[in-house]
Design a protein around this motif. Structure first.
Motif, mmCIF file in Angstrom:
data_model
loop_
_atom_site.group_PDB
_atom_site.id
_atom_site.type_symbol
_atom_site.label_atom_id
_atom_site.label_comp_id
_atom_site.label_asym_id
_atom_site.label_seq_id
_atom_site.Cartn_x
_atom_site.Cartn_y
_atom_site.Cartn_z
ATOM 1 N N ILE A 1 0.835 -1.212 0.000
ATOM 2 C CA ILE A 1 0.000 0.000 0.000
ATOM 3 C C ILE A 1 0.865 1.255 0.000
ATOM 4 O O ILE A 1 0.654 2.189 -0.791
ATOM 5 C CB ILE A 1 -0.938 -0.011 1.224
ATOM 6 C CG1 ILE A 1 -1.921 -1.190 1.124
ATOM 7 C CG2 ILE A 1 -1.701 1.308 1.323
ATOM 8 C CD1 ILE A 1 -2.746 -1.389 2.369
ATOM 9 N N ALA A 2 1.869 1.284 0.886
ATOM 10 C CA ALA A 2 2.734 2.467 0.969
ATOM 11 C C ALA A 2 3.513 2.670 -0.317
ATOM 12 O O ALA A 2 3.662 3.809 -0.802
ATOM 13 C CB ALA A 2 3.694 2.313 2.149
ATOM 14 N N GLY A 3 4.002 1.593 -0.896
ATOM 15 C CA GLY A 3 4.764 1.708 -2.138
ATOM 16 C C GLY A 3 3.919 2.220 -3.285
ATOM 17 O O GLY A 3 4.382 3.050 -4.090
ATOM 18 N N LEU A 4 2.693 1.739 -3.368
ATOM 19 C CA LEU A 4 1.813 2.221 -4.431
ATOM 20 C C LEU A 4 1.473 3.700 -4.241
ATOM 21 O O LEU A 4 1.381 4.455 -5.215
ATOM 22 C CB LEU A 4 0.540 1.375 -4.466
ATOM 23 C CG LEU A 4 0.727 -0.080 -4.909
ATOM 24 C CD1 LEU A 4 -0.592 -0.842 -4.833
ATOM 25 C CD2 LEU A 4 1.288 -0.137 -6.328
ATOM 26 N N VAL A 5 1.288 4.113 -2.988
ATOM 27 C CA VAL A 5 1.006 5.530 -2.720
ATOM 28 C C VAL A 5 2.185 6.389 -3.159
ATOM 29 O O VAL A 5 2.017 7.434 -3.809
ATOM 30 C CB VAL A 5 0.710 5.738 -1.219
ATOM 31 C CG1 VAL A 5 0.697 7.226 -0.885
ATOM 32 C CG2 VAL A 5 -0.622 5.102 -0.853
ATOM 33 N N VAL A 6 3.387 5.964 -2.813
ATOM 34 C CA VAL A 6 4.587 6.707 -3.208
ATOM 35 C C VAL A 6 4.706 6.771 -4.725
ATOM 36 O O VAL A 6 5.027 7.819 -5.311
ATOM 37 C CB VAL A 6 5.841 6.061 -2.592
ATOM 38 C CG1 VAL A 6 7.108 6.682 -3.182
ATOM 39 C CG2 VAL A 6 5.835 6.222 -1.072
ATOM 40 N N ALA A 7 4.428 5.642 -5.391
ATOM 41 C CA ALA A 7 4.539 5.605 -6.850
ATOM 42 C C ALA A 7 3.519 6.522 -7.512
ATOM 43 O O ALA A 7 3.836 7.237 -8.472
ATOM 44 C CB ALA A 7 4.360 4.169 -7.342
ATOM 45 N N VAL A 8 2.293 6.510 -7.006
ATOM 46 C CA VAL A 8 1.241 7.353 -7.591
ATOM 47 C C VAL A 8 1.553 8.830 -7.366
ATOM 48 O O VAL A 8 1.384 9.668 -8.267
ATOM 49 C CB VAL A 8 -0.131 6.986 -6.992
ATOM 50 C CG1 VAL A 8 -1.187 8.012 -7.400
ATOM 51 C CG2 VAL A 8 -0.546 5.595 -7.444
ATOM 52 N N ARG A 9 2.026 9.158 -6.194
ATOM 53 C CA ARG A 9 2.356 10.554 -5.915
ATOM 54 C C ARG A 9 3.511 11.033 -6.778
ATOM 55 O O ARG A 9 3.598 12.198 -7.151
ATOM 56 C CB ARG A 9 2.719 10.720 -4.435
ATOM 57 C CG ARG A 9 1.516 10.705 -3.508
ATOM 58 C CD ARG A 9 1.941 10.950 -2.065
ATOM 59 N NE ARG A 9 0.797 11.064 -1.179
ATOM 60 C CZ ARG A 9 0.884 11.243 0.136
ATOM 61 N NH1 ARG A 9 2.085 11.341 0.701
ATOM 62 N NH2 ARG A 9 -0.193 11.334 0.869
ATOM 63 N N GLY A 10 4.437 10.114 -7.089
ATOM 64 C CA GLY A 10 5.577 10.497 -7.916
ATOM 65 C C GLY A 10 5.192 10.816 -9.341
ATOM 66 O O GLY A 10 5.876 11.586 -10.024
ATOM 67 N N ARG A 11 4.109 10.223 -9.827
ATOM 68 C CA ARG A 11 3.590 10.484 -11.184
ATOM 69 C C ARG A 11 4.682 10.382 -12.244
ATOM 70 O O ARG A 11 4.802 11.219 -13.123
ATOM 71 C CB ARG A 11 2.937 11.866 -11.242
ATOM 72 C CG ARG A 11 1.701 11.993 -10.378
ATOM 73 C CD ARG A 11 1.055 13.359 -10.540
ATOM 74 N NE ARG A 11 -0.128 13.490 -9.722
ATOM 75 C CZ ARG A 11 -0.888 14.587 -9.668
ATOM 76 N NH1 ARG A 11 -0.549 15.645 -10.404
ATOM 77 N NH2 ARG A 11 -1.950 14.626 -8.908
ATOM 78 N N ARG A 12 5.479 9.349 -12.138
ATOM 79 C CA ARG A 12 6.529 9.172 -13.126
ATOM 80 C C ARG A 12 6.833 7.689 -13.273
ATOM 81 O O ARG A 12 6.582 6.888 -12.380
ATOM 82 C CB ARG A 12 7.803 9.920 -12.730
ATOM 83 C CG ARG A 12 8.358 9.531 -11.376
ATOM 84 C CD ARG A 12 9.609 10.298 -11.033
ATOM 85 N NE ARG A 12 10.704 9.991 -11.934
ATOM 86 C CZ ARG A 12 11.875 10.607 -11.898
ATOM 87 N NH1 ARG A 12 12.083 11.583 -11.050
ATOM 88 N NH2 ARG A 12 12.839 10.252 -12.740
ATOM 89 N N ARG A 13 7.351 7.373 -14.434
ATOM 90 C CA ARG A 13 7.781 5.996 -14.682
ATOM 91 C C ARG A 13 9.244 5.888 -14.295
ATOM 92 O O ARG A 13 10.103 6.575 -14.852
ATOM 93 C CB ARG A 13 7.596 5.646 -16.156
ATOM 94 C CG ARG A 13 6.152 5.709 -16.627
ATOM 95 C CD ARG A 13 6.076 5.777 -18.131
ATOM 96 N NE ARG A 13 6.639 4.596 -18.783
ATOM 97 C CZ ARG A 13 6.993 4.564 -20.064
ATOM 98 N NH1 ARG A 13 6.871 5.647 -20.821
ATOM 99 N NH2 ARG A 13 7.476 3.449 -20.581
ATOM 100 N N ASP A 14 9.535 5.039 -13.327
ATOM 101 C CA ASP A 14 10.923 4.837 -12.935
ATOM 102 C C ASP A 14 11.100 3.433 -12.383
ATOM 103 O O ASP A 14 10.145 2.665 -12.246
ATOM 104 C CB ASP A 14 11.386 5.898 -11.929
ATOM 105 C CG ASP A 14 10.572 5.901 -10.643
ATOM 106 O OD1 ASP A 14 9.929 4.886 -10.334
ATOM 107 O OD2 ASP A 14 10.592 6.922 -9.938
#
Length: 743
Positions: free
Chosen positions: A338-351
């Motif tokens: 859950i935390a990782g997905l939140v961080v990824a969505v907030r980053g709004r970038r492909r990395d």
């Protein structure tokens, strides 16, 4: 004019810089992998030959190139195991190099487990840093079920290695944007298919998502990567299917209904696993397949553990049979997703980080749902396939806490406290190491408190790394004790797991090591073959007598199933298992049997015999698959001459053997005169069905389960009846396990 440009292996954007790890980091990684190898291989030979079913195949594969290429179960190349060949190839090569022994057969799994630990460390470290990689590797090395399959001859440790290697190559493809890494990724997943077929597919959606989300390049290049992965996977797996199905010299494919690899892939080993035994291949005759390659049967309780997973449902992997094998850190993993997905969505970038989170999360979710809701064939040790994903997410969680702020510490504190509660539940299920019920919650409680206080006290937060290390050690303490207990005893050959020895049948001949022994339930089903290193199929004196009376034949004896043939093949006797693992494969027909007899390839045929629980029967393989030729056992009894074995071997357990030399025509004539038999039940025994008397204890137990035990004296139990299956499992302790010579 449209110009088509072929894909190149050159990146279109500058990849993320990836530095080489310092020597100290490499040393730590190598130490953890080496420690895993020591754990996996410690006193390895005490496990005997592991799963006799696969050990027999490996021995036969060392006898000729034909048998090696086609993974023949027997030395004559009649039938294959019900699995593809890659793991067996590795075992056969090891046996050829080091000599056929317990150690040489089990060593490949031990090495595969250690290599999985090392590759997972590298994969996670490259994206999330050194602490995350080391945490992931330690978590995987100390996962009880991962340790267990790494000490078994089952193919699961090698399957896990292919899955981890696939994620490692996917990470390389994302970091470098090089097509060659995608080619390797698809090839490695293809090798996973050649290890355990569609089970390798659980990682494909994860890799696809990682490429799309993590690769910072044009969409066209991303989809080219996906196409290369898919093409290489299809090419490697399809090449084996084509080799088997298009070659005129290939053996009958065990577990299939028509002898083809295609049927096995999409039947018994494919949709049959997910939707139930009614789909696709598998045993058409005899009792349900239930052991090395089999499906759920009524004998899944070994030492009080239901080795068939229990009832499907969302909580299946947390039940008393599997929870303590993989789910010790499940709360931390769930919070990390859950935390990782939140961080990824907030980053709004492909990395790479977003791709890594997606890859391990989807791998875990797909595998969890598949195993939790599978209605077909399922064994507890299958969950080893999601162990690397769980461990990787633990490592990622460590990285998120180390890099995060106050909120990350508070969330970590709550997840550690919840982990203490979950582990206490798991610990209370086992009557061993009772001190852990106090030590683990206290240690994890102190870790949670320290993380929570550190979120508001900067001075204490300086010790954050030490607190996390201590918390991880506390969270892995119970699983480490489980592994230590597993190191101290011989592992159950067919159903690997690692748990305290309390309640586990251990030792040759018992339910843990020797399977159901030499009597078992009916001569066509679970009798005479055993499932572990302590079992012997047929008295060696009988086999020596038959071998002395054969000359040019490929096989000295044909028996009904691998359960009867396995231990003898391991011992070096060339036996033919006509009906595959449990006798249910329609591999033998009257025409084929007559051809083998007239061609001088086979002389003696066994239709069973000796003592059994219910008098036995004619074997499972004379059912629906051979409906036009009738029951093979009946044909042999009618056409061939019974061999007098008086004074040879154990009189109370001597099999019924017929000499069929020159009887090919007689077998065909008997087939014309014998009515076809359909269905999966064995033919009634010649004595009218008077089997071994049911013990008073078993009668009482079965009566309490609502089963009339007197019908068992008339023939084998109807294993397909769920009510009978449940009653048998409930009364397991009263079942005969060793036949007349057993305990």
């Amino acid at each position: 004019m449209i110009t088509i440009t072929a894909p190149t292996d050159e990146p279109t954007e500058q990849p993320l810089p990836i530095g080489e790890p310092p020597r100290r980091t490499r040393a730590f990684e190598a130490t953890i992998a080496l420690a895993a190898l020591v754990l996996n291989s410690w006193a390895l030979s005490r496990n005997g030959y592991g799963n006799v079913y696969y050990a027999a195949a490996a021995r036969s594969m060392t006898s000729s190139w034909h048998n090696f290429i086609y993974a023949s179960y027997d030395a004559g190349g009649f039938i294959t195991p019900d699995k593809p060949p890659f793991a067996l190839w590795v075992q056969a090569v090891s046996a050829k190099i080091f000599g056929f022994s317990s150690w040489s057969l089990l060593l490949p799994s031990a090495i595969a487990g250690a290599c999985s630990v090392w590759l997972l460390i590298v994969t996670v470290r490259r994206v999330w840093g050194r602490p995350a990689g080391l945490a992931a590797g330690i978590a995987l090395a100390l996962t009880p079920m991962m340790f267990a399959v790494s000490r078994s001859s089952n193919p699961d440790a090698i399957l896990v290695l292919t899955l981890v290697a696939a994620t490692w190559t996917a990470e390389r493809a994302i970091a470098t944007d090089r097509y060659r890494w995608s080619v390797i990724a698809g090839t490695v997943v293809g090798l996973g298919f050649l290890t355990k077929m569609l089970a390798a597919g659980i990682v494909l959606p994860a890799i696809a998502a990682a490429i799309v989300i993590g690769l910072r390049t044009r969409w066209r290049r991303s989809f080219t990567h996906l196409a290369l992965i898919g093409a290489c996977f299809a090419g490697v797996s399809g090449a084996w299917v084509a080799l088997i199905d298009l070659s005129p010299n290939s053996p009958f494919v065990g577990g299939s209904t028509d002898g083809t690899a295609w049927n096995l892939v999409f039947g018994y080993n494919g949709f049959g696993r997910v939707f139930g035994a009614g789909v696709g291949g598998g045993a058409q005759g005899g009792p349900p397949r239930g052991f090395p390659g089999g499906g759920a049967g009524p004998f899944g309780s070994i030492g009080g553990i239901d080795q068939f997973g229990g009832q499907p449902g969302v909580g299946r992997l947390f039940n008393a049979d599997m929870g303590d094998q993989v789910m010790w850190l499940s709360v931390i993993v769930g919070v990390t997703i859950i935390a990782g997905l939140v961080v990824a969505v907030r980053g709004r970038r492909r990395d790479a980080r977003a791709g890594s989170i997606a890859m391990f999360s989807i791998w875990l979710i797909v595998g969890y749902l598949l195993f939790a809701f599978a209605e077909g064939i399922f064994h507890n040790y299958y969950v080893s396939a999601i162990a690397p994903a769980l461990a990787a997410l633990v490592g990622i969680g460590v990285a998120l806490v180390l890099e995060g702020g106050r909120m990350a510490r508070l969330i970590a504190a709550a997840s550690v406290a919840a982990t203490a509660a979950v582990q206490l539940i798991l610990l209370r299920r086992v009557a061993a190491f009772e001190w852990l019920r106090v030590a683990v919650p206290v240690l994890l409680g102190l870790t949670a408190l320290s993380l929570a206080i550190g979120a508001f006290r900067p001075k204490l937060d300086r010790w954050r790394s030490a607190i996390i290390v201590g918390g991880l050690a506390s969270a892995l303490l119970a699983s480490a004790m489980w592994i230590g207990s597993g190191m101290g005893r011989a592992e159950t050959a067919t159903f690997p797991d690692a748990r305290p020895a309390t309640g586990v049948a251990d030792g040759p001949g018992g339910l843990g090591q020797g399977g159901l022994g030499q009597g078992g339930f009916g001569q066509g089903g679970l009798g005479q073959g055993g499932l572990g290193p302590g079992a012997t199929s047929i008295d060696t004196a009988v086999l020596d007598y038959l071998q002395a009376n054969t000359t040019t034949e490929k096989w000295i004896l044909a028996v009904r199933s691998s359960m009867e043939a396995g231990s003898s093949i391991v011992a070096g006797y060339p036996l033919l298992a006509m009906g595959g693992f449990s006798g249910g494969d329609p591999a033998m027909t009257a025409d084929r049997l007559a051809g083998l007899v007239d061609g001088g390839e086979l002389r003696y045929v066994s239709t069973g015999g000796g003592d059994s629980f219910a008098g036995g029967g004619g074997g499972g393989f004379g059912g629906a698959g051979n409906i036009s030729t009738g029951n093979i056992s009946t044909l042999v009894a009618a056409a061939c001459a019974q061999v007098d074995l008086t004074g040879i071997g154990s009189a109370g357990n001597a099999p019924t053997i017929y000499d069929c030399r020159g009887k090919g025509e007689a077998i065909l004539e008997a087939a014309k005169a014998t009515p076809a038999t359909g269905g999966g039940q064995a033919a009634p025994p010649a004595d009218g069905g008077a089997g071994r008397p049911v013990s008073a204890e078993l009668t009482t137990c079965l009566t309490g389960q609502g089963i009339d035990a007197t019908v068992f004296g008339q023939g084998p139990p109807d294993f397909t009846d769920p009510k009978i299956g449940a009653a048998m499992q409930a009364c397991m302790q009263y079942l005969p396990s060793g036949g007349p010579n057993g305990p």
